[in-house]
Design a protein around this motif. Structure first.
Motif, PDB file in Angstrom:
ATOM      1  N   GLN A   1       0.420  41.506  62.543  1.00 47.48           N
ATOM      2  CA  GLN A   1      -0.993  39.924  62.160  1.00 47.48           C
ATOM      3  C   GLN A   1      -0.207  38.390  62.213  1.00 47.48           C
ATOM      4  OE1 GLN A   1      -4.811  40.442  62.115  1.00 47.48           O
ATOM      5  NE2 GLN A   1      -3.779  41.112  59.802  1.00 47.48           N
ATOM      6  N   SER A   2      -0.658  37.377  62.541  1.00 44.45           N
ATOM      7  CA  SER A   2      -1.279  36.399  62.043  1.00 44.45           C
ATOM      8  C   SER A   2       0.428  35.971  62.268  1.00 44.45           C
ATOM      9  CB  SER A   2      -1.540  36.121  60.948  1.00 44.45           C
ATOM     10  OG  SER A   2      -3.027  36.570  60.394  1.00 44.45           O
ATOM     11  N   PRO A   3       1.233  35.921  63.635  1.00 42.48           N
ATOM     12  CA  PRO A   3       2.932  35.199  63.454  1.00 42.48           C
ATOM     13  C   PRO A   3       2.730  33.668  63.257  1.00 42.48           C
ATOM     14  CG  PRO A   3       2.090  36.507  65.741  1.00 42.48           C
ATOM     15  CD  PRO A   3       0.919  36.562  64.969  1.00 42.48           C
ATOM     16  N   VAL A   4       3.954  32.687  63.031  1.00 36.31           N
ATOM     17  CA  VAL A   4       3.902  31.666  62.471  1.00 36.31           C
ATOM     18  C   VAL A   4       5.495  31.791  62.739  1.00 36.31           C
ATOM     19  CG1 VAL A   4       1.507  31.097  61.835  1.00 36.31           C
ATOM     20  CG2 VAL A   4       3.730  31.994  60.665  1.00 36.31           C
ATOM     21  N   TRP A   5       5.878  30.087  63.464  1.00 37.81           N
ATOM     22  CA  TRP A   5       7.829  29.977  63.304  1.00 37.81           C
ATOM     23  C   TRP A   5       7.114  29.017  62.259  1.00 37.81           C
ATOM     24  CZ3 TRP A   5      10.072  32.440  67.112  1.00 37.81           C
ATOM     25  CH2 TRP A   5       9.598  32.090  68.724  1.00 37.81           C
ATOM     26  N   SER A   6       9.071  29.594  61.903  1.00 39.10           N
ATOM     27  CA  SER A   6       9.076  27.685  60.861  1.00 39.10           C
ATOM     28  C   SER A   6       9.494  26.708  61.803  1.00 39.10           C
ATOM     29  CB  SER A   6      10.597  28.874  60.166  1.00 39.10           C
ATOM     30  OG  SER A   6      11.466  29.019  61.450  1.00 39.10           O
ATOM     31  N   PRO A   7      10.069  25.862  60.670  1.00 39.15           N
ATOM     32  CA  PRO A   7       9.696  24.568  61.428  1.00 39.15           C
ATOM     33  C   PRO A   7      10.873  24.413  62.398  1.00 39.15           C
ATOM     34  CG  PRO A   7       8.954  23.858  59.315  1.00 39.15           C
ATOM     35  CD  PRO A   7       9.503  25.490  59.279  1.00 39.15           C
ATOM     36  N   ASP A   8      11.948  25.333  62.094  1.00 38.39           N
ATOM     37  CA  ASP A   8      13.027  25.299  62.762  1.00 38.39           C
ATOM     38  C   ASP A   8      13.418  26.252  63.881  1.00 38.39           C
ATOM     39  OD1 ASP A   8      14.025  27.393  61.200  1.00 38.39           O
ATOM     40  OD2 ASP A   8      15.598  26.658  60.413  1.00 38.39           O
ATOM     41  N   GLY A   9      12.524  27.212  64.228  1.00 40.47           N
ATOM     42  CA  GLY A   9      12.243  28.398  65.129  1.00 40.47           C
ATOM     43  C   GLY A   9      12.838  29.072  64.493  1.00 40.47           C
ATOM     44  N   THR A  10      14.242  29.712  63.709  1.00 41.05           N
ATOM     45  CA  THR A  10      14.426  30.679  63.176  1.00 41.05           C
ATOM     46  C   THR A  10      14.172  31.786  62.492  1.00 41.05           C
ATOM     47  OG1 THR A  10      15.348  29.819  61.042  1.00 41.05           O
ATOM     48  CG2 THR A  10      16.873  29.296  62.939  1.00 41.05           C
ATOM     49  N   LYS A  11      12.997  31.408  61.926  1.00 40.01           N
ATOM     50  CA  LYS A  11      11.997  32.852  61.381  1.00 40.01           C
ATOM     51  C   LYS A  11      10.602  32.374  61.265  1.00 40.01           C
ATOM     52  CE  LYS A  11      14.950  33.058  57.200  1.00 40.01           C
ATOM     53  NZ  LYS A  11      15.827  34.268  57.956  1.00 40.01           N
ATOM     54  N   ILE A  12      10.240  34.089  61.558  1.00 37.82           N
ATOM     55  CA  ILE A  12       8.745  34.236  61.994  1.00 37.82           C
ATOM     56  C   ILE A  12       7.940  34.810  60.677  1.00 37.82           C
ATOM     57  CG2 ILE A  12       7.018  35.104  63.425  1.00 37.82           C
ATOM     58  CD1 ILE A  12       9.105  35.086  65.943  1.00 37.82           C
ATOM     59  N   ALA A  13       6.607  33.816  59.985  1.00 39.87           N
ATOM     60  CA  ALA A  13       6.853  34.581  59.409  1.00 39.87           C
ATOM     61  C   ALA A  13       5.065  35.442  59.786  1.00 39.87           C
ATOM     62  CB  ALA A  13       6.141  33.351  57.662  1.00 39.87           C
ATOM     63  N   PHE A  14       4.667  36.534  58.943  1.00 40.14           N
ATOM     64  CA  PHE A  14       3.235  37.197  59.747  1.00 40.14           C
ATOM     65  C   PHE A  14       2.819  37.866  58.460  1.00 40.14           C
ATOM     66  CE2 PHE A  14       6.744  40.076  60.081  1.00 40.14           C
ATOM     67  CZ  PHE A  14       6.942  41.336  59.585  1.00 40.14           C
ATOM     68  N   SER A  15       2.066  38.340  58.207  1.00 39.59           N
ATOM     69  CA  SER A  15       1.493  39.599  57.704  1.00 39.59           C
ATOM     70  C   SER A  15       1.397  40.811  58.190  1.00 39.59           C
ATOM     71  CB  SER A  15      -0.540  39.204  57.179  1.00 39.59           C
ATOM     72  OG  SER A  15      -1.124  39.413  58.435  1.00 39.59           O
ATOM     73  N   SER A  16       1.492  42.359  57.468  1.00 40.86           N
ATOM     74  CA  SER A  16       1.329  43.629  57.753  1.00 40.86           C
ATOM     75  C   SER A  16       1.165  44.212  57.505  1.00 40.86           C
ATOM     76  CB  SER A  16       2.847  44.172  58.068  1.00 40.86           C
ATOM     77  OG  SER A  16       3.014  44.765  58.324  1.00 40.86           O
ATOM     78  N   GLN A  17       0.380  45.714  57.306  1.00 40.81           N
ATOM     79  CA  GLN A  17      -0.485  46.746  56.771  1.00 40.81           C
ATOM     80  C   GLN A  17       0.825  47.885  56.476  1.00 40.81           C
ATOM     81  OE1 GLN A  17      -4.478  47.682  57.458  1.00 40.81           O
ATOM     82  NE2 GLN A  17      -5.266  45.295  58.466  1.00 40.81           N
ATOM     83  N   ARG A  18       1.404  46.818  57.381  1.00 43.72           N
ATOM     84  CA  ARG A  18       2.862  48.909  57.129  1.00 43.72           C
ATOM     85  C   ARG A  18       2.418  49.228  55.497  1.00 43.72           C
ATOM     86  NH1 ARG A  18       8.183  46.013  58.609  1.00 43.72           N
ATOM     87  NH2 ARG A  18       6.427  45.209  60.307  1.00 43.72           N
TER      88      ARG A  18
END
Length: 395
Positions: A257-274
């Motif tokens: 959940q909680s996905p956010v694009w990096s400013p240049d759009g090349t990466k995505i930060a997110f949180s996970s319970q995996r």
């Protein structure tokens, strides 16, 4: 808000949008209509943080009750953060008896009620309320129609969705200001919709029988991130701006959940319970190279990229406390910025990366604070006995 950080995080005309703030918006905020559940750090069956507490301005840690009132701290001499002179901050406050949208200057002066309506008006949790050019503010409302827009001085308040029983919420401006994403249950479950900025052309983009929620535009407006339960648990998806090409990026048995694009759009930060508890991860924009950044027994969530993409803010939850941390984008240098007892949440960067806005309960109620990016100069901007919260920044 464990699992619900998000973003809030304050609305500043000079800030970068915070991480996703995932929470249920209930009747206390929507004039009696309860929104469909959205992802939290518990199983999908229990979905969102208790929205009644969110609406009351009280944060929650994972699977905990209303947090205790923080123990007052003695005053200490601290440096003062230097605000961005041109910035304006929009925020939600119930100081006039119900939730209203206010604006203030970056130093906390000039606090003004813009909506002044008997129904509850409040800012979105997941996206910036400000139009890209700073002339308009989109907001959720308990008045019929649910999603409204107004000029930045509060004039011209206009109902966009005109669908009082739909659970329309969470408006998010496209980067060029021509379109607005939003979440709606008008088709029987939570879906991602888009409309033109005047309310015309309302279209279901996700169009799936399972819950689709949370949304984030790519900086060029070509793609949208969202969270979906269509595969049996919360997964992070991407789709083109017209709804085509819906793709599961995380494809994992844990809640993502909680996905956010990096400013240049090349990466995505997110949180996970995996890996058993909530941690911050990063992946490439196509879902490859999913990498764990935090590794802590506490819950880490709500990532927020710095404007230059070099750092990430996040919230670390303990049993009776939450703090705002920062780390380098590779996970190194994890540092507690806020430190004092009491809940600190909803972080957002200033546009130049020199400051951080956040919401804190350290004074016994929710207040909006600003601090320098190294944690110094923590300053209460709102300083009001009412609940001031749920704000998001505008660049």
């Amino acid at each position: 808000m464990s699992g619900a950080n998000v973003r809030i995080a304050p609305v500043i005309a000079g800030c970068v949008a915070s991480a996703a703030l995932l929470a249920t918006l209930t009747s206390a905020c929507q004039g009696g209509e309860e929104a469909p559940p959205v992802v939290t750090s518990t199983a999908a069956a229990t979905t969102a943080r208790t929205a009644t507490q969110e609406a009351a301005g009280t944060p929650q840690a994972t699977a905990t009750a209303v947090p205790p009132t923080p123990t007052p701290r003695p005053p200490t001499a601290t440096p003062t953060a230097t605000p961005i002179p041109s910035a304006r901050i929009a925020f939600t406050s119930d100081r006039d008896g119900n939730a209203e949208i206010y604006v203030m200057n970056a130093d906390g002066s000039g606090q003004t009620n813009l909506t002044n309506n008997p129904e509850a008006d409040y800012l979105a949790l997941w996206a910036s309320a400000w139009s890209p050019d700073g002339t308009k503010i989109a907001f959720n409302s308990g008045r019929p129609g649910v999603i409204c827009v107004m000029n930045s001085d509060g004039s011209g308040q206009t109902n966009l969705t005109n669908n009082p029983d739909s659970g329309d919420s969470e408006p998010a401006w496209s980067p060029d200001g021509s379109r607005i994403l939003f979440v709606s249950a008008r088709d029987g479950n939570s879906e991602i919709y888009v409309m033109n900025s005047d309310g015309s052309g309302q279209t279901n983009l996700s169009n799936n029988p399972e819950y689709d929620t949370y949304l984030a535009w790519l900086a060029d407006g070509s793609q949208v991130l969202f969270v979906s339960w269509r595969d049996g648990n919360a997964e992070i998806y991407v789709m083109n701006a017209d709804g085509s090409g819906q793709t599961n990026l995380t494809n994992n048995a844990g809640i993502d959940q909680s996905p956010v694009w990096s400013p240049d759009g090349t990466k995505i930060a997110f949180s996970s319970q995996r890996d058993g508890n909530e941690e911050i991860y990063v992946m490439n924009a196509d879902g490859s190279a999913q990498t764990r950044l935090t590794n802590n027994l506490d819950s880490d969530e709500g990532p927020v990229w710095s404007p230059d993409g070099s750092r990430i803010l996040f919230v670390r939850w303990r049993e009776e406390n939450s703090e705002i941390y920062v780390m380098n984008s590779d996970g190194s240098g994890q540092t507690n910025l806020t430190n004092p007892p009491g809940y600190d949440n909803y972080p957002a960067w200033s546009a130049d990366g020199s400051q951080v806005l956040f919401v804190s309960w350290r004074d016994g109620n929710a207040e909006i604070y600003v601090m320098n990016a190294d944690g110094s100069g923590q300053t209460n901007l709102t300083n009001n006995p009412a609940l001031d919260r749920w704000t998001l920044p505008r660049e």
